[in-house]
Design a protein around this motif. Structure first.
Motif, mmCIF file in Angstrom:
data_model
loop_
_atom_site.group_PDB
_atom_site.id
_atom_site.type_symbol
_atom_site.label_atom_id
_atom_site.label_comp_id
_atom_site.label_asym_id
_atom_site.label_seq_id
_atom_site.Cartn_x
_atom_site.Cartn_y
_atom_site.Cartn_z
ATOM 1 N N LEU A 186 0.580 -1.233 0.100
ATOM 2 C CA LEU A 186 0.066 -0.011 -0.039
ATOM 3 C C LEU A 186 0.682 1.254 -0.187
ATOM 4 C CD1 LEU A 186 -2.485 -1.086 2.663
ATOM 5 C CD2 LEU A 186 -2.583 -1.423 0.271
ATOM 6 N N LYS A 187 1.988 0.977 0.626
ATOM 7 C CA LYS A 187 2.785 2.470 0.650
ATOM 8 C C LYS A 187 4.313 1.973 0.981
ATOM 9 C CE LYS A 187 3.586 6.410 3.927
ATOM 10 N NZ LYS A 187 2.875 7.140 5.041
ATOM 11 N N THR A 188 5.297 2.260 0.185
ATOM 12 C CA THR A 188 6.795 2.295 0.251
ATOM 13 C C THR A 188 7.540 3.364 0.395
ATOM 14 O OG1 THR A 188 6.334 0.357 -1.096
ATOM 15 C CG2 THR A 188 8.562 1.042 -0.703
ATOM 16 N N GLU A 189 8.602 3.026 1.262
ATOM 17 C CA GLU A 189 9.554 4.146 1.634
ATOM 18 C C GLU A 189 11.086 3.507 1.618
ATOM 19 O OE1 GLU A 189 10.712 7.710 4.765
ATOM 20 O OE2 GLU A 189 8.904 6.418 5.311
ATOM 21 N N ARG B 273 15.035 4.226 2.372
ATOM 22 C CA ARG B 273 16.102 5.115 2.730
ATOM 23 C C ARG B 273 17.439 4.035 2.891
ATOM 24 N NH1 ARG B 273 13.548 8.170 8.066
ATOM 25 N NH2 ARG B 273 11.799 9.158 6.762
ATOM 26 N N GLY B 274 18.267 4.584 1.853
ATOM 27 C CA GLY B 274 19.391 3.883 1.505
ATOM 28 C C GLY B 274 19.066 2.362 1.436
ATOM 29 N N SER B 275 19.595 1.642 2.461
ATOM 30 C CA SER B 275 19.367 0.129 2.024
ATOM 31 C C SER B 275 18.392 -0.325 3.090
ATOM 32 C CB SER B 275 20.761 -0.696 2.769
ATOM 33 O OG SER B 275 20.867 -0.193 4.033
ATOM 34 N N LEU B 276 17.320 0.682 3.779
ATOM 35 C CA LEU B 276 16.416 0.343 4.437
ATOM 36 C C LEU B 276 15.068 0.457 3.706
ATOM 37 C CD1 LEU B 276 14.982 -0.484 7.090
ATOM 38 C CD2 LEU B 276 14.933 1.984 7.644
ATOM 39 N N VAL B 277 14.433 -0.511 3.499
ATOM 40 C CA VAL B 277 13.035 -0.431 2.832
ATOM 41 C C VAL B 277 11.783 -0.769 4.030
ATOM 42 C CG1 VAL B 277 11.503 -1.631 1.080
ATOM 43 C CG2 VAL B 277 14.016 -1.519 0.587
ATOM 44 N N SER B 278 10.972 0.390 4.068
ATOM 45 C CA SER B 278 10.012 0.350 4.798
ATOM 46 C C SER B 278 8.559 0.301 4.102
ATOM 47 C CB SER B 278 10.047 1.502 5.891
ATOM 48 O OG SER B 278 10.969 1.455 6.509
ATOM 49 N N PHE B 279 7.735 -0.526 4.368
ATOM 50 C CA PHE B 279 6.382 -0.566 3.435
ATOM 51 C C PHE B 279 5.245 -1.160 4.297
ATOM 52 C CE2 PHE B 279 8.367 -4.643 2.580
ATOM 53 C CZ PHE B 279 7.575 -5.379 2.677
ATOM 54 N N VAL B 280 4.145 -0.747 3.909
ATOM 55 C CA VAL B 280 2.822 -1.353 4.716
ATOM 56 C C VAL B 280 1.907 -2.261 3.656
ATOM 57 C CG1 VAL B 280 0.498 -0.492 5.505
ATOM 58 C CG2 VAL B 280 2.540 0.739 5.913
ATOM 59 N N ALA B 281 1.707 -3.331 3.872
ATOM 60 C CA ALA B 281 1.304 -4.460 2.997
ATOM 61 C C ALA B 281 0.230 -5.183 3.551
ATOM 62 C CB ALA B 281 2.359 -5.289 2.499
ATOM 63 N N ARG B 282 -0.767 -5.438 2.418
ATOM 64 C CA ARG B 282 -1.714 -6.477 2.947
ATOM 65 C C ARG B 282 -1.470 -7.851 2.984
ATOM 66 N NH1 ARG B 282 -6.803 -3.513 2.851
ATOM 67 N NH2 ARG B 282 -6.995 -1.803 1.500
#
Length: 299
Positions: free
Chosen positions: A240-243, A245-254
């Motif tokens: 649903l949403k991805t961010e 930052r460098g080697s860090l991936v943050s996301f919200v997923a179903r």
């Protein structure tokens, strides 16, 4: 049960409630959230019988509250700025409400007064904002209504009083089956208090759901990759949403926590974890999917 059916309320050219339809089950604690001007307070005032609908209806167990003393005697409304008679004390307001509500309990009144540190003889107009909300809540609990409506009740209360409020109201719901509808901008306070939530925006209801159901199946993930895989590596996830930052991936997923971690671990991350979502994060994710500008939805 509370039922709004195509409920509409206008003030001149402004449509505060635009044909909203949803239900609130008896014995639940229902939280209304949304930005200023979303229609939360107008809905509470219409449900309390203060405003007459301009279209559609809102009913409590099938009866409309407007111009209906029998229904109003089952409802207690604490507005954003509680009203008290000039020069009134807590005891004099209690005497007034005891004549209005057939379910008034002197025993509950005395018990609430013992819990809240208020001077019962003091002029309420001289009290702080938080103390006035405590006075209104004492009267509300003593009236023993079937339906308690509260607008921004947490505003002005210190952390101890907020917890006391939630404990008392929660006990009334558990012991008497009282229904509570509370409007607030403070999503963190609602998160551990409400069992259902509804999101208002521009006079409409985007959705209303059970809180556990709303959180179920949506996860926040943080993962570190070296090297960082391309976007195609995540195509199997319902993100649903991805961010990044460098080697860090943050996301919200179903999806379930297990299924998401299985797909992420297949990409051989240095580190990966699933974090619990707050109510605010759930709403932001849902509304971004719906195409709404978050800055204009939530404060």
């Amino acid at each position: 049960m509370i039922e709004a059916n195509q409920l509409t309320k206008r003030f001149g050219i402004l449509t505060a409630l635009d044909q909203i339809s949803f239900q609130i089950q008896s014995g639940s604690i229902f939280g209304l959230v949304g930005s200023n001007g979303a229609g939360k307070s107008t809905f509470l005032r219409t449900l309390a019988g203060i405003y007459q609908p301009d279209g559609g209806s809102v009913t409590l167990d099938g009866e409309a509250p407007f111009e209906n003393p029998g229904v109003k005697s089952r409802i207690f409304f604490i507005p954003d700025y509680p009203y008290f008679f000039p020069q009134a004390s807590l005891d004099s307001m209690a005497a007034f409400y005891s004549r209005l509500y057939p379910t008034w309990s002197r025993e509950r009144y005395e018990a609430c007064c013992a819990m809240f540190p208020l001077d019962r003889k003091m002029r309420i107009g001289n009290m702080s904002k938080g103390m006035q909300r405590q006075a209104a809540l004492i009267c509300a609990i003593a009236a023993q209504p079937e339906l308690l409506l509260m607008d921004e009740i947490f505003d002005g209360l210190d952390p101890v009083m907020r917890q006391l409020l939630k404990r008392i109201v929660g006990s009334e719901v558990a012991d008497r089956g009282m229904t509570v509808v509370i409007a607030s901008h403070n999503l963190r306070e609602l998160e551990d208090f409400c069992d259902h939530v509804g999101l208002f925006h521009k006079g409409g209801v985007l959705f209303e759901r059970e809180l556990d159901e709303l959180k179920l199946g949506i996860n926040k993930v943080q993962a570190v990759f070296q090297p960082l895989p391309g976007p195609e590596a995540f195509q199997g996830l319902d993100i649903l949403k991805t961010e990044v930052r460098g080697s860090l991936v943050s996301f919200v997923a179903r999806g379930t926590k297990e299924d998401i971690l299985e797909q992420i671990n297949a990409l051989h991350p240095v580190f990966a974890e699933v974090l619990p979502l707050t109510l605010e994060e759930v709403f932001i994710s849902e509304m971004e999917v719906a195409g709404y500008d978050i800055e204009n939805i939530l404060n």
